[in-house]
Design a protein around this motif. Sequence first.
Motif, mmCIF file in Angstrom:
data_model
loop_
_atom_site.group_PDB
_atom_site.id
_atom_site.type_symbol
_atom_site.label_atom_id
_atom_site.label_comp_id
_atom_site.label_asym_id
_atom_site.label_seq_id
_atom_site.Cartn_x
_atom_site.Cartn_y
_atom_site.Cartn_z
ATOM 1 N N VAL A 1 0.874 -1.170 0.000
ATOM 2 C CA VAL A 1 0.000 0.000 0.000
ATOM 3 C C VAL A 1 0.912 1.220 0.000
ATOM 4 C CG1 VAL A 1 -1.701 1.357 1.269
ATOM 5 C CG2 VAL A 1 -1.964 -1.128 1.094
ATOM 6 N N ILE A 2 0.703 2.111 -0.972
ATOM 7 C CA ILE A 2 1.583 3.266 -1.185
ATOM 8 C C ILE A 2 0.725 4.524 -1.200
ATOM 9 C CG2 ILE A 2 3.263 4.326 -2.738
ATOM 10 C CD1 ILE A 2 3.692 1.428 -3.861
ATOM 11 N N SER A 3 1.145 5.520 -0.401
ATOM 12 C CA SER A 3 0.365 6.750 -0.237
ATOM 13 C C SER A 3 1.219 7.962 -0.575
ATOM 14 C CB SER A 3 -0.140 6.876 1.206
ATOM 15 O OG SER A 3 -0.865 5.729 1.603
ATOM 16 N N PRO A 4 0.674 8.922 -1.328
ATOM 17 C CA PRO A 4 1.436 10.137 -1.630
ATOM 18 C C PRO A 4 1.537 11.041 -0.405
ATOM 19 C CG PRO A 4 -0.787 10.344 -2.473
ATOM 20 C CD PRO A 4 -0.670 8.946 -1.929
ATOM 21 N N ILE A 5 2.629 11.800 -0.342
ATOM 22 C CA ILE A 5 2.850 12.760 0.745
ATOM 23 C C ILE A 5 2.915 14.159 0.133
ATOM 24 C CG2 ILE A 5 4.300 13.399 2.700
ATOM 25 C CD1 ILE A 5 5.509 10.584 2.595
ATOM 26 N N PHE A 6 2.051 15.047 0.604
ATOM 27 C CA PHE A 6 1.996 16.408 0.087
ATOM 28 C C PHE A 6 2.432 17.396 1.160
ATOM 29 C CE2 PHE A 6 -0.889 14.229 -2.778
ATOM 30 C CZ PHE A 6 -0.648 14.844 -4.001
ATOM 31 N N HIS A 7 3.261 18.356 0.747
ATOM 32 C CA HIS A 7 3.551 19.520 1.576
ATOM 33 C C HIS A 7 2.892 20.702 0.885
ATOM 34 C CE1 HIS A 7 6.042 23.020 2.882
ATOM 35 N NE2 HIS A 7 5.844 22.429 4.064
ATOM 36 N N GLU A 8 1.843 21.199 1.517
ATOM 37 C CA GLU A 8 0.962 22.169 0.857
ATOM 38 C C GLU A 8 0.422 21.505 -0.407
ATOM 39 O OE1 GLU A 8 3.399 25.676 0.605
ATOM 40 O OE2 GLU A 8 3.231 26.077 2.769
ATOM 41 N N ASP A 9 0.703 22.012 -1.598
ATOM 42 C CA ASP A 9 0.173 21.380 -2.805
ATOM 43 C C ASP A 9 1.234 20.609 -3.578
ATOM 44 O OD1 ASP A 9 -2.386 22.401 -2.374
ATOM 45 O OD2 ASP A 9 -1.902 24.297 -3.376
ATOM 46 N N GLU A 10 2.400 20.426 -2.978
ATOM 47 C CA GLU A 10 3.508 19.799 -3.703
ATOM 48 C C GLU A 10 3.703 18.358 -3.236
ATOM 49 O OE1 GLU A 10 8.328 20.381 -4.447
ATOM 50 O OE2 GLU A 10 7.215 21.768 -3.141
ATOM 51 N N LEU A 11 3.821 17.427 -4.208
ATOM 52 C CA LEU A 11 4.147 16.045 -3.892
ATOM 53 C C LEU A 11 5.616 15.971 -3.490
ATOM 54 C CD1 LEU A 11 3.324 12.983 -3.954
ATOM 55 C CD2 LEU A 11 4.250 12.944 -6.291
ATOM 56 N N ILE A 12 5.873 15.539 -2.248
ATOM 57 C CA ILE A 12 7.257 15.520 -1.763
ATOM 58 C C ILE A 12 7.752 14.103 -1.461
ATOM 59 C CG2 ILE A 12 7.111 17.842 -0.809
ATOM 60 C CD1 ILE A 12 6.878 16.440 1.983
ATOM 61 N N GLY A 13 6.906 13.106 -1.646
ATOM 62 C CA GLY A 13 7.361 11.752 -1.376
ATOM 63 C C GLY A 13 6.226 10.754 -1.318
ATOM 64 N N TRP A 14 6.601 9.548 -0.906
ATOM 65 C CA TRP A 14 5.645 8.435 -0.785
ATOM 66 C C TRP A 14 5.897 7.694 0.519
ATOM 67 C CZ3 TRP A 14 2.157 8.079 -4.761
ATOM 68 C CH2 TRP A 14 2.487 8.713 -5.963
ATOM 69 N N ASN B 1 -0.267 6.475 7.068
ATOM 70 C CA ASN B 1 -0.753 7.734 7.642
ATOM 71 C C ASN B 1 0.138 8.208 8.783
ATOM 72 O OD1 ASN B 1 -2.858 7.757 5.825
ATOM 73 N ND2 ASN B 1 -4.371 6.940 7.270
ATOM 74 N N THR B 2 0.618 7.257 9.566
ATOM 75 C CA THR B 2 1.550 7.605 10.648
ATOM 76 C C THR B 2 2.821 8.212 10.075
ATOM 77 O OG1 THR B 2 0.688 5.836 12.068
ATOM 78 C CG2 THR B 2 2.894 6.675 12.569
ATOM 79 N N GLY B 3 3.363 7.586 9.042
ATOM 80 C CA GLY B 3 4.575 8.104 8.429
ATOM 81 C C GLY B 3 4.389 9.484 7.824
ATOM 82 N N ILE B 4 3.237 9.698 7.207
ATOM 83 C CA ILE B 4 2.964 10.998 6.592
ATOM 84 C C ILE B 4 2.917 12.094 7.656
ATOM 85 C CG2 ILE B 4 1.204 12.339 5.352
ATOM 86 C CD1 ILE B 4 0.529 9.708 3.853
ATOM 87 N N ARG B 5 2.197 11.829 8.748
ATOM 88 C CA ARG B 5 2.094 12.837 9.807
ATOM 89 C C ARG B 5 3.461 13.171 10.378
ATOM 90 N NH1 ARG B 5 -2.249 9.604 11.441
ATOM 91 N NH2 ARG B 5 -0.996 8.759 13.161
ATOM 92 N N ARG B 6 4.254 12.151 10.655
ATOM 93 C CA ARG B 6 5.553 12.385 11.278
ATOM 94 C C ARG B 6 6.532 13.064 10.303
ATOM 95 N NH1 ARG B 6 2.803 11.892 15.107
ATOM 96 N NH2 ARG B 6 2.896 10.205 16.652
ATOM 97 N N LEU B 7 6.483 12.725 9.034
ATOM 98 C CA LEU B 7 7.378 13.364 8.081
ATOM 99 C C LEU B 7 7.013 14.835 7.900
ATOM 100 C CD1 LEU B 7 9.739 13.093 6.118
ATOM 101 C CD2 LEU B 7 8.087 12.504 4.339
ATOM 102 N N LEU B 8 5.733 15.110 7.810
ATOM 103 C CA LEU B 8 5.324 16.512 7.668
ATOM 104 C C LEU B 8 5.693 17.316 8.917
ATOM 105 C CD1 LEU B 8 1.873 16.160 5.861
ATOM 106 C CD2 LEU B 8 4.081 16.828 4.887
ATOM 107 N N GLY B 9 5.625 16.690 10.068
ATOM 108 C CA GLY B 9 6.051 17.363 11.290
ATOM 109 C C GLY B 9 7.541 17.667 11.269
ATOM 110 N N THR B 10 8.327 16.756 10.735
ATOM 111 C CA THR B 10 9.771 16.982 10.620
ATOM 112 C C THR B 10 10.067 18.132 9.659
ATOM 113 O OG1 THR B 10 10.230 14.653 11.092
ATOM 114 C CG2 THR B 10 11.947 15.893 9.949
#
Length: 715
Positions: free
Chosen positions: A112-125, A199-208
């Motif tokens: 299962v692969i989820s996109p990671i957005f910072h504001e409107d920019e795709l910054i990772g998976w 979802n956990t990874g996305i939250r923690r990466l955006l926090g970083t």
Amino acid sequence: MTSSLPAGYDPVTLEVIRMRLDSIVEEMGIAMIRSSGSPVITEAGDFNTALFDPTGRIYAYSDYVQFHIGSGSVAVQNLVKAIEGEPLHPGDAFISNDPHTAGASHPPDTNVISPIFHEDELIGWAQSQAHLVDVGGMTPGGFAPGATDCYAEALRLPPGVKIFEKGEPVEWVRRTLLNNVRVPALFWNDVRSLVASNNTGIRRLLGTIAEFGLEQFREYTRLSFELAEQVVRERIAVIPDGTYRAEEWTEHNGHVDDLYRVACTMTKRGSQITFDFTGSSEQTGGFVNCSYGALVGSVASAVVPILAWDVPFNEGVMTAFDVVAEPGTIVNPTPPAPISNGHLTTGARVSRLVTKLMNEACRTSADDVMRGRTQGVWADSWTGGISAGTSDAGEYFVLFNMDGGGMGAGAQPEMDGLDCAGMMTQVNNMLPDVEMNEMLYPVLYLWKQLNTASAGHGAQRGGLGLQFAWTLHGAQEVVQTVFAPSAQVVADGFGGGLPAGGSGHEVRRGTNVAALLREGTVPTDAALTAERADLLAINQQSVPIAAGDVFVQWIAGGGGYGDPLLRDPARVAADVADGYIGAETAAATYGVVLTGSGVDEEATARARDAIRRARLGGEPTARVTPGCAATASTPQRDDAGWYCPASGARLGDDPDWRPHAVRVTHVAADRLAEHGVRVRHRDAGPRVLIDECYSPACGTLLEARIRVEEEQHVA
């Protein structure tokens, strides 16, 4: 690291961001474990979690199953290609499991692969992958020895299948999936646990990123890539340039008991290594074909602990080696090749093969650390047992028994191999508790112990595999799928260490287990009687097991390191006292004579001299230095050529020392049986042999290597 950071970079910030990424992927794994209901995830840790940049380069990877490095990377990269130009939103998630198009190791390993957005920019998976208990197909559990093509093995999900959109399930996809699996509630809960992990990874990466800023995050992760690559290349550079060749063999494709070549030429030039698998067998109509994603992961499974054991894992580690494999072969198959067990058979052979190649390359390095990376070969063969049926309570169940991970590790220069260590790829290998399996499934364990017929003997002994037995308790019948990939062609030792024992399964029919339990007697192997014992094929499906039968499984061990005659006699005596070996093996294999009070040192010295004379057929012309280390039977090279460190005896100045050794060849199963080691005989086709090479001057065992008769092998 030998060079300093570029000007303007703060080492503290670099390390904080790196450690933050590592902690994020570990926390993703914790989220998966706590939200999953499957013991494959919660008990055995058969999963991975990772973070990638927008193009599919690895930011960080969790320490669970390393060959998912390849399958996870290919899955993300192929997803990026598949959905190019399509709209993406926060909360989206894509599911895939097809080895041919999505890079999966095999269909149960679902991504299962989820996109990671910072504001409107795709910054990772964010990527999470786990073995799901059932994914449809012809057999429960997703392993299909009887399959002749990939369409029979499972429901195949290519890259680009959206399972969540903007945080909500895509209902028609969910219904389709659950309509095609045998345990839909468990399947969907595990899919949700993979989403929760992401979802956990996305939250923690955006926090970083909020803490450090996006541009600083990018700069420091780029630097982390460069530094990891630099360290790996520095280590490669101290290995002698050269071309090294070796082979391994995959056993039994699910239909026929043939042997399939896994060949590799390793070329080392400067700070780059290429692994070229040209010459491997063509893909077969059985389930042992290894996907390209699993191939890359299997190479990495051996390379990382040998070259990058202390390097933070990211994309930089992967750039120092290339993998070449011809399409249409057993290591890079094309549809419709079946593929459901390729990673645990052919893929595991790849890890063993890379270990052997790296042993040869590292043994003559001028760097002490790199020479110390040599080792006995690991068993590296998952011995599987999957049971499916209906309990007395009317509940359908599928038991994929994760005890199959209890194989032995190869011995190391300074210590014995770990018992029940798992595969090289299983950094955090775990075995299920007996009580957990008995609570969740209608089985009752009779014993679970070390398989003393599995270890590769040596100055450092290879790790032992597991052996266990169960009978049904709460069900009248199950059908069983089994696979024992390391039954006939077992793991090599190194530097005079002996090869290890193999794996297998047996069903004992019409036993007295019920009577023993009624009497209050523990049903040990000695107390158990049976009307007959059925030795199962290496790969077999639809085996009926009824109440009153006993299912027995034994698992392969790791190869030894160094001539067994160099093992400290006191350690041999301790092995006998602890039940690792018998007194007969102590005498015949290690040349150690025991008395009631311990080691008879004079008799032991005479016994070891007698074994060396027998090896040479006469009196040695050089003496072995007392108290030699395990590495003393590993041939070394100096300006004058090759020599045996145990005695200093010369072995010629040719590129290969083996023509100057005394070579003796035996049938492997027969020869290893003399050492109390169990290996399955081949009934037909090419024989599996063991070549033993001795120092012609001192009789030290320099090498004992498994070989398949060349002129009869399957092309």
